[in-house]
Design an enzyme around this catalytic site. Structure first.
Site, PDB file in Angstrom:
ATOM      1  N   HIS A  58       0.848  -1.201   0.000  1.00  0.00           N
ATOM      2  CA  HIS A  58       0.000   0.000   0.000  1.00  0.00           C
ATOM      3  C   HIS A  58       0.878   1.242   0.000  1.00  0.00           C
ATOM      4  O   HIS A  58       1.527   1.567   1.002  1.00  0.00           O
ATOM      5  CB  HIS A  58      -0.918   0.015   1.223  1.00  0.00           C
ATOM      6  N   HIS A  60       1.488   5.392  -2.169  1.00  0.00           N
ATOM      7  CA  HIS A  60       0.994   6.438  -3.071  1.00  0.00           C
ATOM      8  C   HIS A  60       2.198   7.070  -3.764  1.00  0.00           C
ATOM      9  O   HIS A  60       2.756   8.065  -3.304  1.00  0.00           O
ATOM     10  CB  HIS A  60       0.202   7.483  -2.287  1.00  0.00           C
ATOM     11  N   GLN A 153      -9.719   9.147  -5.799  1.00  0.00           N
ATOM     12  CA  GLN A 153      -9.424   9.656  -4.462  1.00  0.00           C
ATOM     13  C   GLN A 153     -10.474  10.637  -3.947  1.00  0.00           C
ATOM     14  O   GLN A 153     -10.676  10.763  -2.740  1.00  0.00           O
ATOM     15  CB  GLN A 153      -8.044  10.328  -4.449  1.00  0.00           C
ATOM     16  N   HIS A 211      -9.498   1.718  -0.230  1.00  0.00           N
ATOM     17  CA  HIS A 211      -9.365   2.456   1.018  1.00  0.00           C
ATOM     18  C   HIS A 211     -10.727   2.327   1.703  1.00  0.00           C
ATOM     19  O   HIS A 211     -11.719   2.875   1.216  1.00  0.00           O
ATOM     20  CB  HIS A 211      -9.076   3.935   0.750  1.00  0.00           C
ATOM     21  N   GLU A 214     -11.398   4.493   6.430  1.00  0.00           N
ATOM     22  CA  GLU A 214     -10.226   5.146   7.018  1.00  0.00           C
ATOM     23  C   GLU A 214     -10.696   6.360   7.816  1.00  0.00           C
ATOM     24  O   GLU A 214     -10.552   7.505   7.414  1.00  0.00           O
ATOM     25  CB  GLU A 214      -9.231   5.559   5.936  1.00  0.00           C
ATOM     26  N   ASP A 310       2.390   3.296   2.941  1.00  0.00           N
ATOM     27  CA  ASP A 310       1.390   4.300   2.597  1.00  0.00           C
ATOM     28  C   ASP A 310       2.015   5.553   1.994  1.00  0.00           C
ATOM     29  O   ASP A 310       1.745   5.891   0.855  1.00  0.00           O
ATOM     30  CB  ASP A 310       0.534   4.644   3.825  1.00  0.00           C
ATOM     31  N   TRP A 316       0.607  14.146   3.149  1.00  0.00           N
ATOM     32  CA  TRP A 316       0.011  13.567   4.348  1.00  0.00           C
ATOM     33  C   TRP A 316       1.041  13.185   5.411  1.00  0.00           C
ATOM     34  O   TRP A 316       0.713  13.079   6.580  1.00  0.00           O
ATOM     35  CB  TRP A 316      -0.796  12.315   3.967  1.00  0.00           C
TER      36      TRP A 316
END
Length: 433
Positions: A58, A60, A153, A211, A214, A310, A316
């Site tokens: 997982h 991005h 997203q 996802h 979350e 992630d 983030w």
């Protein structure tokens, strides 16, 4: 017998010691003590841990290494990160996404990661991230397996063009169907998005990775819909639910129903310890919720559960180092997974289990498998996690593609050893269980 690569005197993750591993033409052809062979290259493992490569299920990659562009996330929250990503998408170019991704893949390889599943945002109508990462996937294929998830997203239905863009991305070669049902405007819209995404995956014969829930809201229960729909469509074994942080807030009675439903459907789960525990619980004072899903309970029910990184230096998360041992250590601590068996399992959660979830072909250290391995400055998986062990050699298809010198300290202390190897400071084995 002549082979391309021979590794002598290795310890394997299952505890076998003194093993020789021979490979030729990119495949492992022998795993046993005392292999008699001439080799193009011989590596003396000196009893250290030889593992299959790390796998990050997982990530991005379209956002990685973008920290500070166009600005920093000052609050460190999920919502500001989402807003910041919305500012970055219109101004970034395909070329810069490619360059950042390639730089990250360099770092990942140096840390022994040879397979990554990356979600890529498809809510940009230009599909710059998809174009970039499809290109990157081709470029890195000789040394890293990159699996792409089409990720709406901003919400499959919340974003007006997301569904059409997702279908376009899949036509461009994206591998996996993604989604984010809890980000839709209503619970009903979220459930409807799960149904539609499962329909797309079934029609195209693809894997799914959503996802899912979350959030700290215990009423976010889209994984229940996902499990039911996966079972109804016969998608079991190729669907993962990522994050699942709402489960840390659900009451135990409901979870006693939910987890068996997930197991019955054949779902996999992917927790992301570094991000989950940093982002979640932001509305709490004290006590603060841990933020990680119910890893132990999911494992006990027989679900494949992996840990993912992630994010690394993006809107983030300002930290990260492509270190799956750091991820495993954080998951171990926050999940209170401290028995010997649990700690060893945490190593599997960043190697064999995510490889299974991604469907990687030829993974593992066994005859016939791909000769993909990492030699660690540790004697067993738990020590590797404890020490964040140096990746002494990273091997892809039988070729060493990255090497790092061992970590050794020279001391100048009266009456003490001159050389300190961190592995020498483990407790002496007693033979007791």
């Amino acid at each position: 017998m002549a082979v391309d690569l021979l590794i002598r005197n290795a310890t394997l993750p299952d505890g076998r010691r003194g093993q020789d591993i021979a490979s030729t033409a990119g495949r492992i052809i022998g795993v046993e003590p005392g292999i008699a062979a001439e080799a193009g290259r011989v590596i003396d493992a000196r009893g250290r841990l030889l593992a299959p490569p790390f796998v990050d299920a997982h990530f991005h990659m379209d956002a990685t290494l973008s920290l500070g562009r166009p600005r920093l996330n000052r609050s460190g929250t999920l919502l500001e990160g989402i807003a910041l990503w919305g500012e970055l998408k219109p101004i970034q170019t395909v070329e810069e996404i490619v360059e950042r991704a390639l730089r990250y893949c360099d770092l990942a390889v140096s840390q022994g990661i040879l397979a990554i599943r990356s979600h890529v945002d498809v809510c940009d109508d230009a599909l710059k991230g998809v174009e970039a990462l499809v290109d990157v996937r081709t470029r890195v294929a000789p040394y890293l397996d990159l699996q792409l998830v089409g990720f709406p997203q901003d919400g499959l239905f919340r974003s007006p063009t997301a569904e059409a863009n997702l279908l376009r991305a899949l036509d461009m070669g994206v591998d996996v169907v993604g989604g984010i049902p809890h980000f839709e405007r209503t619970m009903a819209e979220g459930a409807r998005s799960v149904v539609r995404l499962c329909e797309i995956a079934a029609e195209r014969g693809l894997r799914m990775d959503l996802h899912c829930d979350e959030t700290d809201d215990p009423m976010s229960r889209h994984v229940e819909t996902l499990a039911a729909e996966v079972q109804r469509r016969g998608l079991g074994g190729r669907v993962a639910a990522s994050h699942l942080t709402s489960m840390h807030s659900m009451d135990n009675y409901y979870v006693s129903k939910l987890i068996p439903l997930m197991a019955e459907a054949g779902l996999a789960a992917i927790a992301n310890p570094l991000i989950n525990i940093l982002i979640q619980g932001r509305h709490d004072t004290y006590p603060k919720r841990r933020g990680q899903t119910r890893v132990r309970e999911l494992c006990d029910a027989g679900l494949p559960v992996a840990f993912g990184a992630d994010c690394v230096m993006d809107p983030w998360y300002s930290l990260g180092a492509a270190d799956m041992l750091e991820v495993a250590a954080m998951g171990l601590h926050v999940g209170q997974l401290s028995s010997p068996a649990d700690m060893a399992w945490c190593f599997d959660a960043v190697t064999a289990i995510p490889a299974e979830i991604m469907g990687l072909e030829g993974y593992g250290i066994r005859p016939g498998a791909q000769a993909d391995m990492v030699l660690l400055q540790a004697r067993d998986p738990v020590e590797a996690i404890r020490m964040k062990a140096v990746r002494l050699a990273v091997i892809r298809r039988g070729q060493v593609i990255a090497e790092t010198p061992e970590r050794v300290t020279r001391l100048a202390l009266p009456g003490r050893p001159e050389r300190l190897d961190p592995a020498d400071y483990a407790p002496v084995e007693t033979g007791e269980g």
